[in-house]
Write an enzyme that holds these catalytic residues in place. Structure first.
Site, PDB file in Angstrom:
ATOM      1  N   LYS A  13       0.847  -1.325  -0.218  1.00 40.72           N
ATOM      2  CA  LYS A  13      -0.011  -0.020  -0.125  1.00 40.72           C
ATOM      3  C   LYS A  13       0.677   1.326  -0.139  1.00 40.72           C
ATOM      4  O   LYS A  13       0.489   2.297  -0.911  1.00 40.72           O
ATOM      5  CB  LYS A  13      -0.874   0.104   1.083  1.00 40.72           C
ATOM      6  CG  LYS A  13      -1.833  -1.233   1.236  1.00 40.72           C
ATOM      7  CD  LYS A  13      -2.665  -0.970   2.469  1.00 40.72           C
ATOM      8  CE  LYS A  13      -2.213  -0.951   3.768  1.00 40.72           C
ATOM      9  NZ  LYS A  13      -1.517  -2.373   4.258  1.00 40.72           N
ATOM     10  N   ARG A  88      -9.512   0.651   9.015  1.00 36.00           N
ATOM     11  CA  ARG A  88      -9.368  -0.568   9.456  1.00 36.00           C
ATOM     12  C   ARG A  88     -10.353  -1.418  10.006  1.00 36.00           C
ATOM     13  O   ARG A  88     -10.134  -2.643  10.134  1.00 36.00           O
ATOM     14  CB  ARG A  88      -7.879  -0.667  10.410  1.00 36.00           C
ATOM     15  CG  ARG A  88      -6.489  -0.799   9.303  1.00 36.00           C
ATOM     16  CD  ARG A  88      -5.488  -0.874  10.434  1.00 36.00           C
ATOM     17  NE  ARG A  88      -4.201  -1.423  10.019  1.00 36.00           N
ATOM     18  CZ  ARG A  88      -3.175  -0.904   9.591  1.00 36.00           C
ATOM     19  NH1 ARG A  88      -3.406   0.356   9.369  1.00 36.00           N
ATOM     20  NH2 ARG A  88      -2.131  -1.434   9.473  1.00 36.00           N
ATOM     21  N   ARG A 127      12.207  -5.663   5.335  1.00 34.65           N
ATOM     22  CA  ARG A 127      11.964  -4.289   4.926  1.00 34.65           C
ATOM     23  C   ARG A 127      12.871  -3.304   6.013  1.00 34.65           C
ATOM     24  O   ARG A 127      13.036  -3.581   7.262  1.00 34.65           O
ATOM     25  CB  ARG A 127      10.517  -3.764   5.594  1.00 34.65           C
ATOM     26  CG  ARG A 127       9.406  -4.136   4.431  1.00 34.65           C
ATOM     27  CD  ARG A 127       8.257  -3.565   4.571  1.00 34.65           C
ATOM     28  NE  ARG A 127       7.503  -3.391   5.865  1.00 34.65           N
ATOM     29  CZ  ARG A 127       6.319  -3.174   5.732  1.00 34.65           C
ATOM     30  NH1 ARG A 127       5.389  -2.613   4.541  1.00 34.65           N
ATOM     31  NH2 ARG A 127       5.620  -3.218   6.795  1.00 34.65           N
ATOM     32  N   ARG A 161      11.330  -1.131  11.328  1.00 35.66           N
ATOM     33  CA  ARG A 161      10.128  -0.926  12.252  1.00 35.66           C
ATOM     34  C   ARG A 161      10.145  -1.960  13.334  1.00 35.66           C
ATOM     35  O   ARG A 161      10.139  -3.332  13.047  1.00 35.66           O
ATOM     36  CB  ARG A 161       8.670  -1.139  11.524  1.00 35.66           C
ATOM     37  CG  ARG A 161       8.432   0.250  10.866  1.00 35.66           C
ATOM     38  CD  ARG A 161       7.478   0.110   9.989  1.00 35.66           C
ATOM     39  NE  ARG A 161       6.059  -0.641  10.339  1.00 35.66           N
ATOM     40  CZ  ARG A 161       5.114  -0.520   9.654  1.00 35.66           C
ATOM     41  NH1 ARG A 161       5.056   0.120   8.501  1.00 35.66           N
ATOM     42  NH2 ARG A 161       4.087  -1.129  10.178  1.00 35.66           N
ATOM     43  N   ARG A 172      -0.593  -9.012  13.333  1.00 32.85           N
ATOM     44  CA  ARG A 172      -1.069  -7.745  12.688  1.00 32.85           C
ATOM     45  C   ARG A 172      -2.075  -8.523  11.327  1.00 32.85           C
ATOM     46  O   ARG A 172      -3.112  -8.164  11.063  1.00 32.85           O
ATOM     47  CB  ARG A 172      -0.074  -7.153  11.896  1.00 32.85           C
ATOM     48  CG  ARG A 172       0.586  -6.344  12.882  1.00 32.85           C
ATOM     49  CD  ARG A 172       2.334  -6.040  12.693  1.00 32.85           C
ATOM     50  NE  ARG A 172       2.159  -4.998  11.222  1.00 32.85           N
ATOM     51  CZ  ARG A 172       3.230  -4.585  10.588  1.00 32.85           C
ATOM     52  NH1 ARG A 172       4.332  -5.270  10.691  1.00 32.85           N
ATOM     53  NH2 ARG A 172       3.072  -3.899   9.543  1.00 32.85           N
TER      54      ARG A 172
HETATM   55  P1  AMP Z   1       0.913   0.518   9.090  1.00 29.30           P
HETATM   56  O1  AMP Z   1       2.108   1.337   9.006  1.00 29.30           O
HETATM   57  O2  AMP Z   1      -0.291   0.849   8.237  1.00 29.30           O
HETATM   58  O3  AMP Z   1       1.228  -1.009   9.105  1.00 29.30           O
HETATM   59  O4  AMP Z   1       0.453   0.553  10.903  1.00 29.30           O
HETATM   60  C1  AMP Z   1       1.235   0.542  11.732  1.00 29.30           C
HETATM   61  C2  AMP Z   1       0.247   0.194  12.956  1.00 29.30           C
HETATM   62  O5  AMP Z   1      -0.322   1.256  13.477  1.00 29.30           O
HETATM   63  C3  AMP Z   1      -0.818  -0.846  13.010  1.00 29.30           C
HETATM   64  O6  AMP Z   1      -0.302  -2.242  13.139  1.00 29.30           O
HETATM   65  C4  AMP Z   1      -1.684  -0.483  14.074  1.00 29.30           C
HETATM   66  O7  AMP Z   1      -1.263  -0.986  15.240  1.00 29.30           O
HETATM   67  C5  AMP Z   1      -1.641   1.066  13.756  1.00 29.30           C
HETATM   68  N1  AMP Z   1      -2.481   1.596  12.977  1.00 29.30           N
HETATM   69  C6  AMP Z   1      -2.255   2.275  11.971  1.00 29.30           C
HETATM   70  N2  AMP Z   1      -3.607   2.799  11.175  1.00 29.30           N
HETATM   71  C7  AMP Z   1      -4.470   2.112  12.072  1.00 29.30           C
HETATM   72  C8  AMP Z   1      -5.940   2.323  11.982  1.00 29.30           C
HETATM   73  N3  AMP Z   1      -6.699   2.932  10.974  1.00 29.30           N
HETATM   74  N4  AMP Z   1      -6.712   1.765  13.042  1.00 29.30           N
HETATM   75  C9  AMP Z   1      -5.881   1.128  14.016  1.00 29.30           C
HETATM   76  N5  AMP Z   1      -4.677   1.114  14.172  1.00 29.30           N
HETATM   77  C10 AMP Z   1      -3.830   1.737  13.443  1.00 29.30           C
END
Ligand code: AMP
Length: 219
Positions: A13, A88, A127, A161, A172
């Site tokens: 994404k 999400r 990554r 990360r 996740r």
């Molecule tokens: P990402 O970088 O999109 O993989 O997000 C990293 C982490 O941020 C996720 O595993 C969640 O813990 C949190 N997170 C990001 N976006 C959301 C969302 N829309 N709702 C809930 N948690 C989020």
């Protein structure tokens, strides 16, 4: 155009959002990046979110909805935005509909990146990003041209990360299946959902997304 990129962690994404940003001047709204920035700045939201993120869970809906609502109202979103990592959950999707209609905006497409979940652990585990300019790399699929040196800014410092490890990745992926996948029928019903093969090459995925945007623009 306002779109959502939907898919499990590691589906690509962020990579695709960056390509669309470069080509169309749309703004990437990555809630994960916003949360990581809040953690870095030591903000109360960041402190609350960090433990949940490190464990691979989802940050509560009310916090995420407020965060995106504030962001979507900023003038730079007028040219269009790409939501990456939001919504999400179904309540987040419903809240997004409400906030968009309140500010006279609409969604043009929801693009699902379909991937083989078995491949995601390998994708995510390799990554890393440049600590200085944030350029993304992958140990196997996209290493820097000269080992240990960022192609873009020449920095030799890189970061991973904390949640990009096989153990957290399982949590996740489960969060995606249990809480995020139910969004797919929500958008399918509205006629907004389009799917692309996220296992294809980065360029091929980009091409498929461009095709969808072209068709959507004509509709
Ligand atoms: P990402 O970088 O999109 O993989 O997000 C990293 C982490 O941020 C996720 O595993 C969640 O813990 C949190 N997170 C990001 N976006 C959301 C969302 N829309 N709702 C809930 N948690 C989020």
């Amino acid at each position: 155009m306002n779109i959502i990129l939907l898919g499990p962690p590691g589906a690509g994404k962020g990579t695709q959002a960056k390509l669309l940003e470069e080509q169309h001047g749309m703004i990437q709204l990555s809630t994960g990046d916003m949360l990581r920035a809040a953690v870095k700045r030591g903000e109360p939201l960041g402190l609350e979110a960090k433990k949940i993120m490190d464990a691979g869970g989802l940050v509560p809906d009310h916090l995420m909805i407020k965060m995106i609502e504030d962001r979507i109202r900023k003038p730079d979103c007028a040219k269009g935005f790409i939501l990456d990592g939001f919504p999400r959950t179904v309540p987040q999707a419903e809240a997004l509909d409400k906030m968009l209609s309140a500010c006279g905006k609409k969604l043009d497409a929801v693009i699902e990146l379909k991937v083989d979940e078995a491949a995601l652990i390998e994708r995510v585990s390799g990554r890393f990003t440049c600590a200085k300019c944030g350029t993304g790399y992958h140990k196997k699929f996209k290493p820097p041209k000269h080992a240990g040196v960022c192609d873009v800014c020449g920095s030799t410092e890189f970061i991973c990360r904390p949640d990009d490890n096989p153990e957290t990745m399982k949590t996740r992926l489960k969060a995606f299946q249990d809480q995020t996948a139910p969004i797919l029928p929500y958008y399918r019903q509205k006629g907004l959902l389009k799917s692309v093969d996220g296992m294809a090459s980065m360029d091929a995925v980009h091409g498929s997304i461009e095709h969808i945007l072209g068709e959507t623009g004509k509709a």
